[in-house]
Design a protein around this motif. Structure first.
Motif, PDB file in Angstrom:
ATOM      1  N   UNK A  44       0.819  -1.205   0.000  1.00 42.78           N
ATOM      2  CA  UNK A  44       0.000   0.000   0.000  1.00 42.78           C
ATOM      3  C   UNK A  44       0.859   1.263   0.000  1.00 42.78           C
ATOM      4  N   UNK A  45       1.999   1.248   0.701  1.00 44.05           N
ATOM      5  CA  UNK A  45       2.895   2.401   0.660  1.00 44.05           C
ATOM      6  C   UNK A  45       3.487   2.589  -0.731  1.00 44.05           C
ATOM      7  N   UNK A  46       3.753   1.485  -1.436  1.00 49.51           N
ATOM      8  CA  UNK A  46       4.245   1.588  -2.820  1.00 49.51           C
ATOM      9  C   UNK A  46       3.173   2.196  -3.721  1.00 49.51           C
ATOM     10  N   UNK A  47       1.927   1.783  -3.528  1.00 49.94           N
ATOM     11  CA  UNK A  47       0.822   2.350  -4.307  1.00 49.94           C
ATOM     12  C   UNK A  47       0.690   3.844  -4.011  1.00 49.94           C
ATOM     13  N   UNK A  48       0.721   4.205  -2.725  1.00 46.38           N
ATOM     14  CA  UNK A  48       0.633   5.616  -2.359  1.00 46.38           C
ATOM     15  C   UNK A  48       1.812   6.412  -2.912  1.00 46.38           C
ATOM     16  N   UNK A  49       2.998   5.821  -2.867  1.00 46.24           N
ATOM     17  CA  UNK A  49       4.178   6.490  -3.406  1.00 46.24           C
ATOM     18  C   UNK A  49       4.075   6.712  -4.904  1.00 46.24           C
ATOM     19  N   UNK A  50       3.516   5.760  -5.595  1.00 47.95           N
ATOM     20  CA  UNK A  50       3.348   5.881  -7.052  1.00 47.95           C
ATOM     21  C   UNK A  50       2.313   6.948  -7.396  1.00 47.95           C
ATOM     22  N   UNK A  51       1.207   6.973  -6.665  1.00 46.78           N
ATOM     23  CA  UNK A  51       0.123   7.905  -6.975  1.00 46.78           C
ATOM     24  C   UNK A  51       0.405   9.311  -6.443  1.00 46.78           C
ATOM     25  N   UNK A  52       0.791   9.409  -5.170  1.00 49.59           N
ATOM     26  CA  UNK A  52       0.937  10.714  -4.526  1.00 49.59           C
ATOM     27  C   UNK A  52       2.383  11.157  -4.319  1.00 49.59           C
ATOM     28  N   UNK A  53       3.325  10.286  -4.481  1.00 49.38           N
ATOM     29  CA  UNK A  53       4.725  10.637  -4.292  1.00 49.38           C
ATOM     30  C   UNK A  53       5.201  10.560  -2.855  1.00 49.38           C
ATOM     31  N   UNK A  54       4.368  10.077  -1.935  1.00 51.03           N
ATOM     32  CA  UNK A  54       4.794   9.918  -0.546  1.00 51.03           C
ATOM     33  C   UNK A  54       4.074   8.721   0.064  1.00 51.03           C
ATOM     34  N   UNK A  55       4.536   8.300   1.215  1.00 56.39           N
ATOM     35  CA  UNK A  55       3.908   7.170   1.904  1.00 56.39           C
ATOM     36  C   UNK A  55       3.554   7.596   3.319  1.00 56.39           C
ATOM     37  N   UNK A  56       2.848   6.735   4.013  1.00 58.13           N
ATOM     38  CA  UNK A  56       2.451   7.016   5.385  1.00 58.13           C
ATOM     39  C   UNK A  56       3.586   6.679   6.336  1.00 58.13           C
ATOM     40  N   UNK A  57       3.728   7.455   7.390  1.00 59.47           N
ATOM     41  CA  UNK A  57       4.788   7.220   8.356  1.00 59.47           C
ATOM     42  C   UNK A  57       4.225   7.059   9.757  1.00 59.47           C
ATOM     43  N   UNK A  58       5.065   6.630  10.668  1.00 55.78           N
ATOM     44  CA  UNK A  58       4.655   6.453  12.054  1.00 55.78           C
ATOM     45  C   UNK A  58       3.891   5.164  12.268  1.00 55.78           C
ATOM     46  N   UNK A  59       3.601   4.900  13.530  1.00 52.46           N
ATOM     47  CA  UNK A  59       2.920   3.673  13.899  1.00 52.46           C
ATOM     48  C   UNK A  59       1.501   3.614  13.347  1.00 52.46           C
ATOM     49  N   UNK A  60       0.765   4.708  13.499  1.00 56.55           N
ATOM     50  CA  UNK A  60      -0.634   4.736  13.058  1.00 56.55           C
ATOM     51  C   UNK A  60      -0.712   4.675  11.536  1.00 56.55           C
TER      52      UNK A  60
END
Length: 84
Positions: A44-60
């Protein structure tokens, strides 16, 4: 998993896999939950990185990404199994 150590990745991955397992109404073991949570978060972080250029960080953020990614993986496995 971005920004988390190995121990934290195992905990968040197990929790994410367990939550996804309950959402998708499946019954998996602990190791498969950890695997699904960690791989799901990476997916999912790869998908977000591809679409938006960033991924989610932190525990949550990683927990959310792991749950969504694990649900995607479970749905893909279910679709693959129903074909064969």
């Amino acid at each position: 998993m971005t920004g988390l150590g190995w121990f934290a990745a195992l905990i968040v991955g197990a929790l994410a896999g367990w939550i996804a397992e309950k959402i998708m109404k499946r019954d998996h073991g602990l190791l498969l939950n950890i695997f699904m949570g960690i791989v799901g978060a990476m997916l999912f972080n790869a998908i977000l990185g591809f679409i938006f250029g960033s991924s989610l960080g932190g525990w949550i953020g990683q927990l959310f990404a792991g749950v969504v990614g694990a649900c995607i993986l479970i749905a893909a496995i279910n679709a693959f199994r129903s074909r064969s």
